[in-house]
Design a protein around this motif. Sequence first.
Motif, mmCIF file in Angstrom:
data_model
loop_
_atom_site.group_PDB
_atom_site.id
_atom_site.type_symbol
_atom_site.label_atom_id
_atom_site.label_comp_id
_atom_site.label_asym_id
_atom_site.label_seq_id
_atom_site.Cartn_x
_atom_site.Cartn_y
_atom_site.Cartn_z
ATOM 1 N N GLN B 143 0.797 -1.217 0.000
ATOM 2 C CA GLN B 143 0.000 0.000 0.000
ATOM 3 C C GLN B 143 0.835 1.275 0.000
ATOM 4 O O GLN B 143 0.298 2.362 0.034
ATOM 5 C CB GLN B 143 -0.919 0.031 1.235
ATOM 6 C CG GLN B 143 -1.942 -1.096 1.241
ATOM 7 C CD GLN B 143 -2.652 -1.208 2.572
ATOM 8 O OE1 GLN B 143 -2.075 -1.578 3.572
ATOM 9 N NE2 GLN B 143 -3.929 -0.864 2.579
ATOM 10 N N LEU B 144 2.161 1.111 -0.029
ATOM 11 C CA LEU B 144 3.019 2.293 0.074
ATOM 12 C C LEU B 144 3.635 2.666 -1.260
ATOM 13 O O LEU B 144 3.866 1.815 -2.119
ATOM 14 C CB LEU B 144 4.159 2.022 1.067
ATOM 15 C CG LEU B 144 3.758 1.576 2.467
ATOM 16 C CD1 LEU B 144 5.014 1.283 3.269
ATOM 17 C CD2 LEU B 144 2.949 2.655 3.152
ATOM 18 N N SER B 145 3.966 3.946 -1.402
ATOM 19 C CA SER B 145 4.678 4.400 -2.593
ATOM 20 C C SER B 145 6.159 4.074 -2.411
ATOM 21 O O SER B 145 6.600 3.712 -1.325
ATOM 22 C CB SER B 145 4.501 5.902 -2.755
ATOM 23 O OG SER B 145 5.219 6.569 -1.719
ATOM 24 N N GLY B 146 6.937 4.247 -3.495
ATOM 25 C CA GLY B 146 8.372 3.948 -3.425
ATOM 26 C C GLY B 146 9.072 4.740 -2.345
ATOM 27 O O GLY B 146 9.866 4.209 -1.564
ATOM 28 N N GLY B 147 8.750 6.031 -2.270
ATOM 29 C CA GLY B 147 9.396 6.869 -1.268
ATOM 30 C C GLY B 147 9.015 6.453 0.143
ATOM 31 O O GLY B 147 9.858 6.394 1.049
ATOM 32 N N PHE B 171 18.587 5.233 -2.696
ATOM 33 C CA PHE B 171 17.602 6.063 -3.392
ATOM 34 C C PHE B 171 17.637 5.861 -4.900
ATOM 35 O O PHE B 171 17.015 6.610 -5.644
ATOM 36 C CB PHE B 171 17.854 7.540 -3.058
ATOM 37 C CG PHE B 171 17.968 7.796 -1.576
ATOM 38 C CD1 PHE B 171 18.943 8.648 -1.074
ATOM 39 C CD2 PHE B 171 17.115 7.168 -0.678
ATOM 40 C CE1 PHE B 171 19.055 8.878 0.293
ATOM 41 C CE2 PHE B 171 17.221 7.400 0.689
ATOM 42 C CZ PHE B 171 18.198 8.251 1.174
ATOM 43 N N GLY B 172 18.388 4.876 -5.343
ATOM 44 C CA GLY B 172 18.596 4.670 -6.771
ATOM 45 C C GLY B 172 17.334 4.335 -7.547
ATOM 46 O O GLY B 172 17.210 4.654 -8.721
ATOM 47 N N ALA B 173 16.369 3.696 -6.895
ATOM 48 C CA ALA B 173 15.184 3.260 -7.631
ATOM 49 C C ALA B 173 14.058 4.279 -7.591
ATOM 50 O O ALA B 173 12.956 4.011 -8.040
ATOM 51 C CB ALA B 173 14.710 1.930 -7.061
ATOM 52 N N LEU B 174 14.326 5.452 -7.050
ATOM 53 C CA LEU B 174 13.251 6.441 -6.892
ATOM 54 C C LEU B 174 13.324 7.503 -7.971
ATOM 55 O O LEU B 174 14.375 7.752 -8.553
ATOM 56 C CB LEU B 174 13.373 7.105 -5.517
ATOM 57 C CG LEU B 174 13.340 6.136 -4.333
ATOM 58 C CD1 LEU B 174 13.737 6.851 -3.058
ATOM 59 C CD2 LEU B 174 11.952 5.543 -4.201
ATOM 60 N N ASP B 175 12.191 8.149 -8.199
ATOM 61 C CA ASP B 175 12.196 9.235 -9.186
ATOM 62 C C ASP B 175 12.970 10.430 -8.613
ATOM 63 O O ASP B 175 13.107 10.549 -7.400
ATOM 64 C CB ASP B 175 10.748 9.635 -9.522
ATOM 65 C CG ASP B 175 10.025 10.221 -8.341
ATOM 66 O OD1 ASP B 175 9.405 9.455 -7.590
ATOM 67 O OD2 ASP B 175 10.115 11.460 -8.142
ATOM 68 N N THR B 178 11.496 12.482 -5.597
ATOM 69 C CA THR B 178 11.484 11.744 -4.335
ATOM 70 C C THR B 178 12.891 11.527 -3.826
ATOM 71 O O THR B 178 13.162 11.624 -2.624
ATOM 72 C CB THR B 178 10.791 10.380 -4.517
ATOM 73 O OG1 THR B 178 9.572 10.565 -5.202
ATOM 74 C CG2 THR B 178 10.536 9.714 -3.184
ATOM 75 N N ARG B 179 13.816 11.271 -4.763
ATOM 76 C CA ARG B 179 15.194 11.046 -4.365
ATOM 77 C C ARG B 179 15.739 12.276 -3.660
ATOM 78 O O ARG B 179 16.331 12.189 -2.585
ATOM 79 C CB ARG B 179 16.045 10.714 -5.578
ATOM 80 C CG ARG B 179 17.459 10.271 -5.204
ATOM 81 C CD ARG B 179 18.319 10.029 -6.416
ATOM 82 N NE ARG B 179 17.599 9.211 -7.402
ATOM 83 C CZ ARG B 179 17.761 9.307 -8.707
ATOM 84 N NH1 ARG B 179 18.616 10.179 -9.206
ATOM 85 N NH2 ARG B 179 17.083 8.535 -9.529
ATOM 86 N N ALA B 180 15.524 13.446 -4.258
ATOM 87 C CA ALA B 180 16.034 14.676 -3.658
ATOM 88 C C ALA B 180 15.441 14.881 -2.272
ATOM 89 O O ALA B 180 16.140 15.257 -1.327
ATOM 90 C CB ALA B 180 15.700 15.864 -4.560
ATOM 91 N N ARG B 181 14.153 14.592 -2.152
ATOM 92 C CA ARG B 181 13.505 14.774 -0.862
ATOM 93 C C ARG B 181 14.110 13.844 0.185
ATOM 94 O O ARG B 181 14.417 14.255 1.305
ATOM 95 C CB ARG B 181 12.007 14.500 -0.999
ATOM 96 C CG ARG B 181 11.222 15.132 0.132
ATOM 97 C CD ARG B 181 9.755 14.839 0.013
ATOM 98 N NE ARG B 181 9.160 15.346 -1.210
ATOM 99 C CZ ARG B 181 8.086 14.816 -1.796
ATOM 100 N NH1 ARG B 181 7.517 13.753 -1.276
ATOM 101 N NH2 ARG B 181 7.593 15.331 -2.900
#
Lengths: 226, 319, 246
Positions: B143-147, B171-175, B178-181
């Motif tokens: 139920q969770l997003s990647g981040g 954080f390699g698999a995140l957009d 989201t990665r920056a955050r």
Amino acid sequence: MFADALQFVVDERRLILEKTWEHLVLSGAALAIAVAIALPLGVWLGHLHRGSFLAVNVANLGRALPSLAVIALGFVFLGVGFWSVALALVILAVPPILTNAYVAVDGVEAEIVEAARGMGMTGRQILTRVELPLALPLIFAGIRTATVFVVATATIAAVAGGGGLGDIIVNQAGYGLDGVVGAAICVSLLALLADAGVGLLQRRLTPPALRGTAPSFELDVHHRHG
Amino acid sequence: MSGAAAEIAFDRATKRYPGRAEPAVRELTLTVPAGAICCLVGPSGAGKTTAMKMVNRLIDITEGDISIGGTSVASLDVTALRRGIGYVIQQVGLFPHMSVAANVATVPRLLGWPKGRIAERVDELLDLVELPADDYRDRYPAQLSGGERQRVGLARALAADPPVMLMDEPFGALDPITRARLQQELLRIQHEVGKTIVFVTHDIDEAILLGDRIAILREGGVLAQYDTPERLLARPADDFVVRFLGADRGLKLLALRRLDELELGPLDGLVAPTADASTTLRDALSQMIVSGARSLVVVGDSGEPRGVVTLETLAAAVS
Amino acid sequence: MTDGLVEPLVAQSGPVIPDFGEGSDCVVDNRLFCPDWVRDNWSDVLQPALVEHVQLTIIAVAIGLVLSLAAALLTHRFRLLERPFGTFSAVVYTIPSLALFQLLVPVTGLTVTTVEVALVGYTLLILYRNIVEGLRSVPPEVLEAARGMGLTRRQTLWRIELPLAVPATMAGLRVAVVSTIALATVAALVVPKGLGYPIFLALREAFNTEIIAAGALAVALALVADALLVLAERALTPWSSARRTT
């Protein structure tokens, strides 16, 4: 004891061959009819992506049908003989073939079908050139299951006068323990050979690129999760 | 092992695979100070993940030693060792059949903490990674997003308060957004908990942003340079490092400093575009180029002018 | 049934009127289905057969599950075992039930044991394959995270791999239960137990109602069992129906 059984088979080989032939004819006829009915229907429904409820639940229902009951009913309604048993066998063989054909064609990845459509293939061309080749392994898994099932159930058909090796197996009084065990061994070998035979056919007909992905037994459609 | 951060020391750590001529990691020697983030960067095949995995013995060291807080990792029971190290991987690896709370509670449960303490700790950690506990506690990973998943992964790794954390391209698999955050989140969390972290990445910008120390590895697991980001950018050790840092090395260096760190010139009634004192030198440069000005007026929090910065002072600041 | 299995009914030449004495008109005329017969004979014919059938099934599936689980765990640990176990269960599955009974009878006699051995044998293939698949379907990153966090091999197996194998196992269990219920009707050819027995007796007299009643009961039993297993699966795997709503 097994030695005696094998002795029986050797001594009575004409009888055994005759019964084996009956068994094969019965199984073959039933299978052929079942394939003729279920395969086109399943493939067609899968191509149209229609009737999934039907296709999936037919498999469940088919598995739940007690073979003895179906054969008994065949006997009751159509009397003794070849065709009543054959009909019962057809009823039992249709579900795995139908469901697997449906799931196989329906399950071809949407992107692939869409790419084909985008290239300008007609519906029929998509079916014959793209969907069927990809669906072949699973379709054959269903036919293989049905084959084994039919050969096995044809054995029981003897109680309704169906003939075949079952005749010997149920008649210990007539053929003695050796005969019964001998016939049992024969029918087991027959089933294994039939299974291997369909498997070989499956491998031959599968495009080389897809070999190695074929399941060797009926996939339960509910097995797909998530 | 838990609580305060500990120093990690690689002492000529080497990994050789049978049948291969070159080692995957060759005599790696460096010390990560307690409470610091050390980024292992390099091209693929440089052995950075291998080096990291030798710390928690997911990969066995062939020669040399690695120690945490002075104790050699080889001398500890491997299970106890791993339970004392936070481990975060790129695909997260949350247990799909357990709730978020159960996932986070994994290591504390293994360590036998009492239920009450575990529940408290779970809530504390969910809070730390900014996932409201009441909302997220009973959710399942699906139920969770990647981040969100990676945040839970972070919480899970911190659960038993380990002195050391290993993070493999988390954080390699995140957009990118989201990665920056999450990169900023990590910096914030690190500010609060201060762990010793070994962070593997192939992205030099990420390493410069996050790392207190950066170790650049080249093929064959050879250490090319181990330094702070500033020293690395200002004085690269060799051609390989120069190339790896990129042609915009100067700009990267500028991005590390801010206007309020400079000695500003007198205002003298100059009319020029303004820039906030917290602006990085790189952004200030960008602003000058875009506005065509050669100077900027630096202003403070309430807009009051503090001084002037020119193109020359910018350049001089990093040379 | 004395020294062998069944005697074929080929000797029957035409429809035989069952002699039930006070049978109603429906029964005497042997119409398609006579509800009154079912009512009258429920407690002494159909119900006991149903209960026996359920017993046969539960024992067979329970033993089959334990054996398959053990085999799957061994295969999970020692990959090499997969070929032999898989081939063995496939061969057993292929042997026609009647033949298998007859091969066993000299060894275990005309007893429930014979029937159970055969029924257990037929569950092995689907259960074994599904459990192995289920264990294999655990995502590699989950295993890596577990290992890196310090779970021992045993802890990983019991807390992570087996729970995640439940869906595949349940799928196999459903097929196994339904198939076993259907197959258990053939057991009547060895021992007079289960729903196959009334069918079998009715076959001798071509008595429609009894065949349909017993057969329908078997089908109903299978469908009810299937539905129960679906519910059980949902209860055991709360995570699989969870989906992102944001």
